[in-house]
Design a protein around this motif. Sequence first.
Motif, short mmCIF file in Angstrom:
data_model
loop_
_atom_site.label_atom_id
_atom_site.label_comp_id
_atom_site.label_asym_id
_atom_site.label_seq_id
_atom_site.Cartn_x
_atom_site.Cartn_y
_atom_site.Cartn_z
N LEU A 177 0.79 -1.36 -0.28
CA LEU A 177 0.05 0.10 0.01
C LEU A 177 0.79 1.17 -0.20
N PRO A 178 1.97 1.32 0.87
CA PRO A 178 2.64 2.37 0.73
C PRO A 178 3.38 2.70 -0.71
N THR A 179 3.67 1.73 -1.42
CA THR A 179 4.49 1.61 -2.49
C THR A 179 3.38 2.30 -3.54
N TRP A 180 2.06 1.74 -3.76
CA TRP A 180 1.04 2.22 -4.45
C TRP A 180 0.78 3.64 -4.35
N GLY A 181 0.90 4.01 -3.00
CA GLY A 181 0.78 5.52 -2.63
C GLY A 181 1.75 6.30 -3.04
N GLN A 182 3.01 5.93 -3.09
CA GLN A 182 4.09 6.72 -3.72
C GLN A 182 3.83 6.70 -5.29
N TRP A 183 3.34 5.78 -5.74
CA TRP A 183 3.12 5.68 -7.19
C TRP A 183 2.08 7.01 -7.57
N ILE A 184 0.71 6.74 -6.80
CA ILE A 184 -0.13 7.66 -6.98
C ILE A 184 0.24 9.02 -6.78
N GLU A 185 0.80 9.33 -5.68
CA GLU A 185 1.35 10.65 -5.59
C GLU A 185 2.50 11.38 -6.46
N GLU A 186 3.23 10.27 -7.03
CA GLU A 186 4.26 10.96 -8.23
C GLU A 186 3.30 10.94 -9.50
N ALA A 187 2.39 10.32 -9.80
CA ALA A 187 1.67 10.26 -11.17
C ALA A 187 0.65 11.44 -11.00
N THR A 188 0.14 11.90 -9.95
CA THR A 188 -0.88 12.95 -9.98
C THR A 188 -0.09 14.19 -9.38
N GLU A 189 1.36 14.42 -9.46
CA GLU A 189 2.22 15.45 -9.12
C GLU A 189 1.78 15.90 -7.57
N GLY A 190 1.40 15.01 -6.55
CA GLY A 190 1.03 15.35 -5.29
C GLY A 190 -0.35 15.95 -4.99
N ARG A 191 -1.22 15.77 -6.20
CA ARG A 191 -2.58 16.25 -5.92
C ARG A 191 -3.37 15.05 -5.05
N VAL A 192 -3.02 13.71 -5.09
CA VAL A 192 -3.69 12.62 -4.41
C VAL A 192 -2.60 11.88 -3.69
N THR A 193 -3.06 11.69 -2.32
CA THR A 193 -2.03 10.94 -1.44
C THR A 193 -2.97 10.06 -0.97
N LEU A 194 -2.28 8.86 -0.21
CA LEU A 194 -2.74 7.63 0.30
C LEU A 194 -2.69 7.47 1.77
N LYS A 195 -3.73 7.25 2.48
CA LYS A 195 -3.52 7.15 3.97
C LYS A 195 -4.24 5.83 4.18
N ILE A 196 -3.58 4.93 5.23
CA ILE A 196 -4.37 3.62 5.51
C ILE A 196 -4.95 3.88 6.93
N ASP A 197 -6.08 3.30 6.63
CA ASP A 197 -6.98 3.51 7.99
C ASP A 197 -6.94 2.19 8.64
N TYR A 198 -6.97 1.75 9.84
CA TYR A 198 -7.25 0.48 10.42
C TYR A 198 -8.50 0.01 11.39
#
Length: 337
Positions: A44-65
């Motif tokens: 999930l963190p790697t996917w989040g990094q990919w998303i942040e890079e692909a969207t130029e920081g406009r979308v980030t990922l947060k894990i909720d437990y």
Amino acid sequence: MILKKLLRLGATLAAFSALPALAQTEMHVASWLPPTHPHNAVVLPTWGQWIEEATEGRVTLKIDYDLGHPKDMFTLVEDGVADAGWSFHGYVPGRFQLTQIVEQPLLGANAEAASVAYWRVYEKYLKPAEEHIGLEVVGLFTHAPGQIQMAEPIQSLAELAGKKIRLGGGIQSALGERMQVTPVNAPATKVYEMMQQGVIDGAFMPLCEQKVLRLSEVADNLTLLPGGMYLGSFGIFINPDFLEDLTDEDREAILSVSGEKLSQLAGRVWDQCGTDALAASREAGVNVVEVAEGEPMAEEFRQLAEGLDEAWFKQVEGSGVDTKAALAELREIARNY
């Protein structure tokens, strides 16, 4: 002069304030295994990094437990409680049946190969059946092959008859029925406690959980069949409304770093987890019995698994999917990966 400078500064600030603000969206992903599990620590963190890079920081990922039972992840995302999530299809019996295509025994491939094959076959064959209706599927993967983890050693599969075995659902249920075990359905997170309390005698699970769920402490007898008994089907999914609210650019950016790329990553990470866990279990003194091809227990399993694919074909014959072609293609892709 000073007044003119102040007026020019005010005009400049007003111009900047009139520009649209840089929108930033946090995508909340519901998860359920411990934060230390490689899926939460790496995938999930790697996917989040990919998303942040692909969207130029406009979308980030947060894990909720701690949002609910793993079987509830699907509805939590459908209802918008979480923006995205992931779970094991076998936890929701009845809803997901086509997903058992990748769980069939004797595939002879690791999780990475199976996950890539699974995604391609899903896109080509399974998607139109809409088993995931209400969700946007962005990844499909399997864990490393499931094996037999017991409190006491076994010499043959016949010894499992009558034993209380934790089953996660999916093809495990069919295998358990053929082995005549006493099935105990429970999420992976409950296995340590049930083993410790003697509620169950063992579990069918991937080796990864020997380490991340500390099962080596309570299930210290491993029987490893060649290629394992089965693979487990998992999905990663996003709420369609969440995606719809994004710009076209950001939506396409997220999808561009999902799909096969995300599925491959997840399979690879779960494979590595199994390799690391087995080494740790051996070091901890776990009794590991590796059954070789051609040995009696391997043949016993091969005979026991015979016809499970045909039974699955009948189970899903009303799906409108050419399941025989789909399974044949999945096996070809995975075995030649």
